[in-house]
Design a protein around this motif. Structure first.
Motif, PDB file in Angstrom:
ATOM      1  N   PRO A 129     -15.687 -38.884  19.734  1.00  0.00           N
ATOM      2  CA  PRO A 129     -15.243 -40.156  20.287  1.00  0.00           C
ATOM      3  C   PRO A 129     -16.452 -41.004  20.628  1.00  0.00           C
ATOM      4  O   PRO A 129     -17.327 -40.738  20.917  1.00  0.00           O
ATOM      5  N   LYS A 130     -16.053 -42.378  20.546  1.00  0.00           N
ATOM      6  CA  LYS A 130     -16.877 -43.452  21.025  1.00  0.00           C
ATOM      7  C   LYS A 130     -16.893 -43.976  22.377  1.00  0.00           C
ATOM      8  O   LYS A 130     -17.330 -44.525  23.093  1.00  0.00           O
ATOM      9  N   LEU A 131     -15.403 -43.822  22.817  1.00  0.00           N
ATOM     10  CA  LEU A 131     -14.928 -44.184  24.120  1.00  0.00           C
ATOM     11  C   LEU A 131     -14.741 -43.143  25.040  1.00  0.00           C
ATOM     12  O   LEU A 131     -14.201 -42.013  24.672  1.00  0.00           O
ATOM     13  N   VAL A 138      -8.549 -47.861  31.271  1.00  0.00           N
ATOM     14  CA  VAL A 138      -8.586 -49.167  31.422  1.00  0.00           C
ATOM     15  C   VAL A 138      -7.637 -49.918  30.317  1.00  0.00           C
ATOM     16  O   VAL A 138      -6.649 -50.796  30.522  1.00  0.00           O
ATOM     17  N   ILE A 139      -7.993 -49.539  29.309  1.00  0.00           N
ATOM     18  CA  ILE A 139      -7.007 -49.954  28.117  1.00  0.00           C
ATOM     19  C   ILE A 139      -5.753 -49.492  28.137  1.00  0.00           C
ATOM     20  O   ILE A 139      -4.735 -50.398  27.874  1.00  0.00           O
ATOM     21  N   ALA A 140      -5.489 -48.368  28.443  1.00  0.00           N
ATOM     22  CA  ALA A 140      -3.824 -47.969  28.591  1.00  0.00           C
ATOM     23  C   ALA A 140      -3.215 -48.923  29.433  1.00  0.00           C
ATOM     24  O   ALA A 140      -1.949 -48.892  29.363  1.00  0.00           O
ATOM     25  N   LYS A 141      -3.710 -49.293  30.587  1.00  0.00           N
ATOM     26  CA  LYS A 141      -2.878 -49.789  31.780  1.00  0.00           C
ATOM     27  C   LYS A 141      -3.026 -51.340  31.522  1.00  0.00           C
ATOM     28  O   LYS A 141      -2.348 -52.053  31.977  1.00  0.00           O
ATOM     29  N   ASP A 195      -6.984 -45.238  19.945  1.00  0.00           N
ATOM     30  CA  ASP A 195      -7.988 -44.877  18.895  1.00  0.00           C
ATOM     31  C   ASP A 195      -9.270 -44.587  19.788  1.00  0.00           C
ATOM     32  O   ASP A 195      -9.780 -45.492  20.546  1.00  0.00           O
ATOM     33  N   ALA A 196      -9.668 -43.618  19.614  1.00  0.00           N
ATOM     34  CA  ALA A 196     -11.064 -42.966  20.498  1.00  0.00           C
ATOM     35  C   ALA A 196     -12.151 -43.673  20.008  1.00  0.00           C
ATOM     36  O   ALA A 196     -13.388 -43.715  20.448  1.00  0.00           O
ATOM     37  N   HIS A 197     -12.387 -44.502  18.764  1.00  0.00           N
ATOM     38  CA  HIS A 197     -13.232 -45.137  18.399  1.00  0.00           C
ATOM     39  C   HIS A 197     -13.195 -46.553  18.772  1.00  0.00           C
ATOM     40  O   HIS A 197     -14.371 -47.352  19.139  1.00  0.00           O
ATOM     41  N   SER A 198     -12.177 -47.234  18.304  1.00  0.00           N
ATOM     42  CA  SER A 198     -11.957 -48.647  18.480  1.00  0.00           C
ATOM     43  C   SER A 198     -11.370 -48.941  19.794  1.00  0.00           C
ATOM     44  O   SER A 198     -11.422 -50.247  20.166  1.00  0.00           O
ATOM     45  N   GLY A 199     -10.630 -48.288  20.430  1.00  0.00           N
ATOM     46  CA  GLY A 199      -9.780 -48.587  21.516  1.00  0.00           C
ATOM     47  C   GLY A 199      -8.620 -49.264  21.206  1.00  0.00           C
ATOM     48  O   GLY A 199      -7.759 -49.628  22.208  1.00  0.00           O
TER      49      GLY A 199
END
Length: 217
Positions: A129-131, A138-141, A195-199
């Motif tokens: 993963p990159k993130l 933060v992205i999910a919320k 996505d664990a790479h791009s978010g």
């Protein structure tokens, strides 16, 4: 229908039919594997537990489909007086492939009457993963319509098959659940795959089902 017929005419299915005449099939057109195949009971002659017989059947009788046998793992086995139902998930490089399911339905004598192969033989994905999990939160919320009242995340990583016409693209994802509450006290709980790479949020679905309870007399 044209694609279905092409897949039925392919050497892999014809090889199976040469030994088990009369079976019907509906294919997953994106992975080119039987999604539901059914017919007269196949008495394999294999011995052992139902799960062992199922694995031998997939390894030998379905060899023409080039299945990822070494990546299949028994998830559930349920039996009653008439049938045995077995489901196998796929793990690629130790990571669960979401919604993967190789299933076998047997009669009580372990003869096989149905199978389906929602699995994937040519997975290509960077499993690093990159993130970080903190970034994923933060992205999910972000951009939720109503206030977030709870957040949970699975520490594991998963592989998500994303279908295209005639193929799949594979994404490394985190799985999170975001719960919200509306001003009318209506709860929601969103399963979210990121996505664990791009978010990028690749999937979000509300797991809370709502019903209209209005009664008119």
């Amino acid at each position: 229908m044209q694609v279905q017929q092409q897949l039925r005419n392919a050497p892999s299915w014809q090889s199976f039919l040469s030994k088990h005449a009369g079976w019907g099939v509906t294919f997953n057109e994106d992975n080119a594997l039987p999604q539901r195949a059914y017919g007269n009971a196949i008495h394999t002659g294999y011995t052992g537990a139902a799960s062992e017989i199922a694995m031998q059947f997939m390894s030998n009788d379905l060899a023409a489909f080039t299945l990822p046998i070494n990546e299949l793992e028994l998830r559930s086995s349920v039996s009653n007086t008439r049938f045995n139902y077995l489901h196998f998930i796929q793990r690629h490089k130790g990571l669960e492939v979401l919604w993967s399911d190789a299933y076998i339905k047997m009669l009580a004598d372990n003869s096989i009457i149905t199978f389906g192969l929602d699995v994937f033989s040519k997975i290509s994905v960077d499993v690093s993963p990159k993130l970080s999990p903190a970034q994923i939160e933060v992205i999910a919320k972000k951009d939720m319509v109503y206030p977030v009242v709870n957040y949970t995340a699975d520490a594991s990583l998963y592989i998500l098959p994303v279908p295209f016409v005639g193929s799949y693209e594979f994404k490394l994802v985190y799985k999170a659940t975001v719960s919200t509450m509306s001003e009318y006290k209506v709860p929601s709980r969103y399963l979210t795959l990121i996505d664990a790479h791009s978010g990028q949020i690749l999937y979000r679905a509300n797991e809370v089902c709502h019903a209209n309870m209005d009664v008119h007399v």
